[in-house]
Design an enzyme around this catalytic site. Structure first.
Site, short mmCIF file in Angstrom:
data_model
loop_
_atom_site.label_atom_id
_atom_site.label_comp_id
_atom_site.label_asym_id
_atom_site.label_seq_id
_atom_site.Cartn_x
_atom_site.Cartn_y
_atom_site.Cartn_z
N GLU A 180 0.86 -1.35 -0.03
CA GLU A 180 0.05 0.01 0.02
C GLU A 180 0.92 1.22 0.00
O GLU A 180 0.71 2.06 0.98
CB GLU A 180 -1.01 -0.09 1.21
CG GLU A 180 -1.98 -1.25 1.06
CD GLU A 180 -3.04 -1.20 2.20
OE1 GLU A 180 -2.70 -0.39 3.42
OE2 GLU A 180 -4.07 -1.53 2.04
N GLU A 374 -5.65 -8.36 -1.04
CA GLU A 374 -6.29 -8.31 0.26
C GLU A 374 -7.63 -7.55 -0.17
O GLU A 374 -7.85 -7.04 -0.96
CB GLU A 374 -5.59 -6.96 0.96
CG GLU A 374 -4.24 -7.29 1.60
CD GLU A 374 -3.77 -6.25 2.54
OE1 GLU A 374 -4.60 -5.50 3.14
OE2 GLU A 374 -2.64 -5.86 2.58
C1 BG6 Z 1 -4.33 -2.89 4.94
C2 BG6 Z 1 -3.31 -3.52 5.16
O1 BG6 Z 1 -4.31 -1.65 4.97
O2 BG6 Z 1 -5.57 -3.24 5.55
C3 BG6 Z 1 -2.97 -4.52 6.35
O3 BG6 Z 1 -2.19 -3.67 4.36
C4 BG6 Z 1 -4.22 -4.20 7.28
O4 BG6 Z 1 -1.78 -4.55 6.92
C5 BG6 Z 1 -5.51 -4.32 6.42
O5 BG6 Z 1 -4.37 -5.11 8.57
C6 BG6 Z 1 -6.80 -4.22 7.26
O6 BG6 Z 1 -6.62 -3.25 8.03
P1 BG6 Z 1 -6.97 -3.47 9.79
O7 BG6 Z 1 -6.76 -2.23 10.17
O8 BG6 Z 1 -8.51 -3.61 9.93
O9 BG6 Z 1 -5.84 -4.49 10.08
#
Ligand code: BG6
Length: 475
Positions: A180, A374
């Site tokens: 990201e 993701e």
């Molecule tokens: C993304 C990141 O922004 O979202 C991860 O690459 C992160 O590291 C994921 O864990 C989900 O966000 P969060 O804050 O719910 O863990």
């Protein structure tokens, strides 16, 4: 009709070293940014002022043990294998390899750990997909150099890349240079290890830091290809199209500007040069980026092989400052609530169709293979008396997104794979909570650090297994 998803599709899951490994000082590891962050409400304060956080004692630090993947990875890989994973996206902790970031020699114990981890994956027919820096610039580089605002970090990063490309040659083929990368604008401490001095133009520091990362990414792409021409090296964007609040042209312009703010990074990494709109953008922020002719050449000659992205939600923006006061908190991106869409328990908009829109936009713009690395729903899970966890809400979220992913493929998008985030519960990046769970596998641990760390399967485990074995046909 023939299945739209190719046989070679990389189904799997995604995790990151800083949120799952724990063992924060073991094997000579140095500190990572996450190691000084508390969980809960104080986390935001710490993220916004790292200097203060470095001095403060918060007591409990969720990353120090995390889910102890460092010691339990074999057990976890067994479960990934049982689900039928074709790949696992994880990251290397830079501070395990170079504890101070600028050390002359790499730390053999750190290198050995990832040798063992990748060997275990390969022995289970799971392809490692590796992020080189997932919010994980060694803390010593922030202390001693101010993080990515300092051009010296380019050399340290490139040296680190050279070491890992050589060491894992033949084991790892899929790489991503920065997780990201656009997050340096939103969480500069985490994304860029940045600290700000009194009176500094914050935008100047962020974009100069971003420039150093972009050059470092291009150099990593270059040496990655030189060391092993089989390597596929990608960039990674926190994606999610920004929608205009209304059809008022002012709102359309605002949404376009916010989309460009994100695409700016990938425009450089995928097209090899600063986009034309950057000139005015920088002028209006009163910033000047130091960029040499040599760097321009490096950027132009070393574009990425694929564009990876995370997708959790779309975003909504208005040009009207009064309306923007209604923006939601809880997300790194300021966004208005969308009246057509529901939200997660953490206030993240749920927009499956937005995934299809984002896929199409990215593919139209870059014409390179895409990889969804993701996606997922952070939710509270309840363990029933009999130990079962009925996470139908998670199944529903993923099902709707996979349906739209398939629509995107039908639209003509070349998609390499899909790795839902936090395939095993891990520590949340934004809140430091364990209770914000994403996994198919439950980990017995709470927000205060209590629990046995025992793993158990949720209802979504068998569901995802079926999705993979039917290559996305049975949802
Ligand atoms: C993304 C990141 O922004 O979202 C991860 O690459 C992160 O590291 C994921 O864990 C989900 O966000 P969060 O804050 O719910 O863990």
């Amino acid at each position: 009709m023939k299945n739209i998803i190719p046989e070679t599709f990389l189904w799997g899951g995604a995790i990151a070293a800083n949120q799952c490994e724990g063992a924060y000082l073991e094997g000579n590891k140095g500190l990572s940014p996450v190691d000084i962050l508390p969980g809960g409400t104080l986390r935001r304060e710490a993220l916004s002022d790292v200097k203060k956080a470095m001095e403060k004692d918060y007591g409990y630090y969720p990353s120090h043990e995390s889910i102890d993947f460092y010691h339990r990875y074999k057990e976890d890989i067994k479960l990934f294998k049982e689900m039928g994973f074709k790949c696992l996206r994880t990251s290397i902790s830079w501070a395990r390899i170079f504890p101070n970031g600028d050390d002359d020699l790499p730390n053999e114990e750190g290198l050995k750990f990832y040798d063992d981890l990748f060997n275990e994956l390969i022995a289970n027919d799971i392809e490692p997909v590796v992020t080189i820096n997932h919010f994980d610039t060694p803390l010593e580089l922030t202390k001693n150099y101010g993080g990515w605002k300092n051009p010296k970090l380019i050399d340290f990063y490139v040296n680190y890349c050279r070491v890992i490309f050589n060491r894992y040659k033949g084991k790892v083929k899929y790489w991503m240079t920065f997780n990201e990368i656009n997050m340096i604008l939103h969480i500069p401490s985490f994304g860029g290890g940045l600290v700000f001095e009194e009176g500094e133009n914050i935008n100047q520091v962020k974009y100069q830091g971003a420039h150093h990362q972009l050059v470092a990414s291009a150099l990593a792409t270059k040496i990655g290809h030189e060391i092993d021409p089989e390597n596929k090296i990608g960039c990674m964007l926190a994606a999610g199209t920004v929608y205009p609040y209304t059809c008022n042209p002012e709102d359309i312009l605002e949404a376009q500007a916010r989309n460009r703010e994100n695409y700016f990074f990938i425009d450089v990494q995928a097209k090899g040069k600063y986009p034309s709109y950057a000139t005015r953008m920088f002028e209006e922020m009163n910033i000047t980026i130091d960029i040499t002719e040599e760097e321009k050449k490096i950027l132009a000659e070393n574009t990425v092989d694929y564009v990876a992205f995370s997708y959790y939600s779309s975003r909504l923006r208005s040009a009207d400052k009064e309306i923007m006061k209604q923006k939601k908190v809880g997300n790194a991106f300021a966004s208005l609530p969308n009246p057509y869409l529901k939200e997660s328990e953490w206030g993240w908009t749920i927009d499956p169709v937005g995934l299809r829109i984002t896929m199409n936009e990215l593919y139209d713009r870059y014409n390179k293979p895409l990889f969804i690395v993701e996606n997922g729903l952070g939710a509270v899970d309840k363990v029933e008396e009999d130990g079962s966890i009925n996470d139908d809400y998670r199944i529903e979220y993923l099902k709707l997104h996979i349906e739209q992913m398939k629509e995107g493929i039908k639209d003509g998008v070349d998609l390499m794979g899909y790795t839902p985030w936090g395939c095993i519960d891990l520590v949340s990046a934004s809140t430091g909570q364990m209770s914000k769970r994403y996994g198919f596998i439950y980990v017995d641990k709470d927000d205060e650090g209590n629990g046995t760390l025992e793993r158990s399967k949720k209802k979504s485990f068998d569901w995802y297994k079926k999705v993979i074995s039917s290559n996305g046909e049975e949802l």
